[in-house]
Design an enzyme around this catalytic site. Structure first.
Site, PDB file in Angstrom:
ATOM      1  N   GLU A  82      36.040  42.831  36.585  1.00 50.72           N
ATOM      2  CA  GLU A  82      37.159  41.914  36.573  1.00 50.72           C
ATOM      3  C   GLU A  82      36.751  40.511  37.041  1.00 50.72           C
ATOM      4  O   GLU A  82      37.194  39.516  36.488  1.00 50.72           O
ATOM      5  CB  GLU A  82      38.271  42.462  37.477  1.00 50.72           C
ATOM      6  CG  GLU A  82      39.642  41.957  37.096  1.00 50.72           C
ATOM      7  CD  GLU A  82      40.723  42.491  38.034  1.00 50.72           C
ATOM      8  OE1 GLU A  82      40.423  43.405  38.841  1.00 50.72           O
ATOM      9  OE2 GLU A  82      41.841  41.979  37.970  1.00 50.72           O
ATOM     10  N   ASP A  83      35.919  40.457  38.061  1.00 49.04           N
ATOM     11  CA  ASP A  83      35.669  39.166  38.719  1.00 49.04           C
ATOM     12  C   ASP A  83      34.317  38.524  38.415  1.00 49.04           C
ATOM     13  O   ASP A  83      34.048  37.422  38.891  1.00 49.04           O
ATOM     14  CB  ASP A  83      35.778  39.314  40.249  1.00 49.04           C
ATOM     15  CG  ASP A  83      37.184  39.672  40.678  1.00 49.04           C
ATOM     16  OD1 ASP A  83      38.091  39.573  39.825  1.00 49.04           O
ATOM     17  OD2 ASP A  83      37.369  40.064  41.839  1.00 49.04           O
TER      18      ASP A  83
END
Ligand code: MN
Length: 686
Positions: A82-83
């Protein structure tokens, strides 16, 4: 049950993992650590700490839960896709599909949640859970993620803190409970509670600490008595004092409306045995030493809860004569109570067993698996709609509260039994004070309607609409009641001022000193016995002021029995106080020709007044019962009731009701008129 460890460095984490899972698995997990470290390098948490602290703590919680090396690796990697630049494909290649799927599952939950404001919340919760069902480890990783996030909540902006804390209390904590992971549930709840209600949290914390030595002393005493008796029958058991977690104390105070002292005086012990049969042995001893309180014994060993929780519960009068709650269970059951569904993985990985691991006895593992499948199946049942599903999810663990939604899909927690009116006051005092009705899931309902979990509630307000005294009977929460009382107090003060002002303004005093003295001489006699109210002749406390004075004895005229809300007029009688009639009462109209009237006014809730009503209806089967039921939904006492049939196939029913306000009477009559077959329903005029 303590909290999970707060990990500060890599060594701390890997020492624990190494000890529990062995070097090979620890090395595999370290590979995941290295990737997470590299990918998050340079990123910082809002706390200022390097980002890696977060996945490390998630991994540590998963390790304490006893999960396998793949779940722990996924915990370390849960934010990289996600990051960071790292893709699912990269992860599949380096760590295998299993871990990539786990991480994807965790990411999905966050995505679903971020949309939930616009769309209907219940449906999203369901979707989210269904998404996790393929592998319950996904949910456990998400719970570990949430746990560390709420631990560092104070670094978030205040608005976000509150939103996350609410979400944790209404969604993640109940899910943790549902999975039996009570240790996570308690940590989540206490942290969220601290952020939502910091003052109450500190107060409870302070009081719990103040009682600590007293509690420890008490437990020591219990230990000595029990140890000795158990030794006599060769049972070895561990006895622990059990401090309730702060949020459960708070909830007890709010939902059961109990005081601090009532809750803090509560004694609670837990007895941990080696074998199941010993549990019953211990129970026998406990019940011979101290008197059990009837109705409080529960055997969750014979019938475990759906989350697999097993234990014996009983409450006895302890050595100091005060109630003492006792939980009795085996070590295995205790581990399941803390780690719930995760204990299952602990079993699978139990090659080297250490502190938090559990060896489930033969057959227990199977039972565990079967039970779990049942839980999952019930969650996937397509015949269950979102609302039912939410009820099903939340009923088990929140027996004493319901969760409803605002029109925007935000979750509001209310105590069980709360009504639409309670909800209106919860939204805002002004919404409560001007509420006219409500809509539940789009359908019009009355303010009296009880809320159910999953209801989407909308309040209809009107500026000119004002609270009626009968609302005091409709609200079930103390906060709404307080707000209403404050309103009526204000109203009373204002009206008193007004009346006195108007009396003073009218140059000729309506009531002179001597007359007043004479009236006040009348003593209010208390009825000797509780005879039918309609027959009582003594003046009573009706909450009526006479020309601004509230201490003048009044009597309710039996010819018209005015009730609060009716327009009224008073007559000074000789030696019998002021008699109060309805303004349109025929007797009063006649009397006013030769007697002096005096202004009287309803000042607030007084004693209920008996009022006669008459209902005419078609004489069909069950109609009389329908009338009685209809009246009882308004929580009105029926003092006298009777019915007679007429040759034309109709029936006349008469009821003497105890009524507190005109609005209540109106509601009763309107309800009666809605019954099929009812021709008219009226208050009897004499
Ligand atoms: Mn995270």
């Amino acid at each position: 049950m303590g909290l999970y460890q707060d990990i500060k460095d890599k060594t701390e984490l890997f020492d624990a993992i190494d000890k529990r899972l062995g070097t090979d698995k620890a090395q595999f997990i370290e590979k995941a650590y290295d990737v997470a470290y590299k990918m998050h390098d340079g990123q910082k948490r809002l706390s200022g700490e390097p980002y890696i602290i977060h996945p490390m703590n998630v991994a540590s919680i998963l390790d304490e839960l006893g999960l396998d090396e793949r779940a722990i690796a996924a915990g370390l990697l849960h934010d990289v896709v996600e990051d960071t630049e790292y893709s699912k494909e990269d992860m599949t290649r380096e760590f295998g599909e299993d871990i990539a799927d786990l991480v994807e599952g965790v990411t999905k939950i966050s995505e679903i949640k971020s949309q939930s404001k616009e769309t209907e919340a219940a449906e999203n919760i369901r979707k989210m859970l269904l998404a996790t069902i393929k592998d319950v480890r996904v949910m456990l990783i998400k719970l570990a993620d949430k746990t560390h996030n709420v631990r560092t909540l104070k670094y978030q902006p205040v608005e976000k803190q509150k939103r996350i804390a609410k979400e944790v209390l209404s969604l993640y904590a109940p899910i943790a409970g549902r999975l039996g992971v009570y240790k996570v549930k308690f940590e989540l709840e206490d942290l969220a509670f601290q952020s939502l209600h910091p003052e109450e949290y500190q107060e409870i914390k302070k009081r719990v600490a103040a009682k600590k030595s007293e509690r420890d002393e008490y437990i020591e005493k219990i230990k000595i008595i029990l140890k000795q008796r158990l030794a006599e029958i060769n049972i070895d058991a561990r006895i622990d004092g059990r401090a309730k977690h702060f949020y459960s104390i708070y909830r007890k105070m709010v939902t059961k409306e109990k005081s601090f002292s009532e809750i803090f005086d509560l004694r609670a012990v837990r007895i941990i045995t080696n074998e199941i049969k010993d549990c019953y042995g211990v129970l026998g001893i406990v019940h011979t030493l101290w008197t059990p309180i009837p109705g409080r014994f529960k055997d969750y060993i014979a019938t475990p809860k759906t989350n697999l929780y097993q234990s014996l519960h009983t409450t006895v009068f302890g050595p100091d004569g005060r109630p003492m709650e006792v939980q009795i269970r085996t070590k295995e059951m205790n581990a399941i109570a803390e780690n719930g569904i995760a204990a299952h993985w602990a079993y699978k990985e139990s090659a080297n067993i250490s502190k938090s691991n559990v060896v489930l006895q033969n057959g227990v593992e199977n039972a565990f698996r079967t039970k779990w499948l049942e839980v999952l199946k019930s969650w996937q049942d397509p015949s269950l709609d979102s609302k039912e599903f939410l009820e099903e999810l939340q009923y088990d663990l929140h027996e004493d509260e319901v969760f409803v939604f605002t029109p925007k899909g935000e979750i509001v927690e209310m105590p069980k039994g709360a009504t639409v009116l309670d909800y209106a006051f919860r939204i805002h005092t002004d919404v409560g004070l001007h509420a006219r009705g409500g809509k539940i899931n789009g359908r019009m309902v009355t303010l009296r309607t009880e809320l159910k979990s999953g209801d989407q509630v909308e309040i209809i307000t009107e500026k000119s609409s004002k609270p009626s005294p009968i609302w005091l009977r409709i609200v079930k929460t103390s906060s709404a009641r307080q707000k209403l009382r404050a309103y009526f107090r204000r109203l009373q003060e204002e009206s008193q001022k007004e009346t006195i002002a108007s009396v003073l303004e009218n140059a000729a005093p309506v009531i002179d000193e001597n007359t007043l003295k004479e009236i006040k001489k009348v003593k209010i006699k208390k009825p000797a016995s509780k005879t039918s109210l309609s027959k009582q002749q003594e003046p009573k406390e009706y909450g009526i002021s006479v020309a601004g004075w509230t201490d003048v004895p009044v009597r309710i005229a039996s010819c018209c029995t005015p009730i609060p809300g009716d327009e009224i007029v008073g007559f000074i009688t000789r030696g019998r106080g002021v008699s109060v009639h309805k303004k349109d009462c025929t007797t009063a109209l006649k009397q006013s020709e030769w007697m002096k009237t005096i202004p009287v006014r309803w000042e607030g809730p007084g004693e209920p007044i008996p009022v006669q009503i008459e209902v005419r209806a078609k004489d069909v089967q069950g109609i009389y019962l329908s009338m009685v039921e209809s009246i009882s939904t308004t929580e009105t006492n029926i003092l006298e009731a009777g019915a007679s049939s007429h040759p034309n196939g109709t029936l006349t029913a008469k009821f003497m009701l105890e009524v507190e306000h005109l609005d209540q009477l109106k509601e009763i009559l309107e309800n009666l008129r809605m019954i099929q077959g009812v021709i008219f329903a009226e208050r009897v005029k004499k």
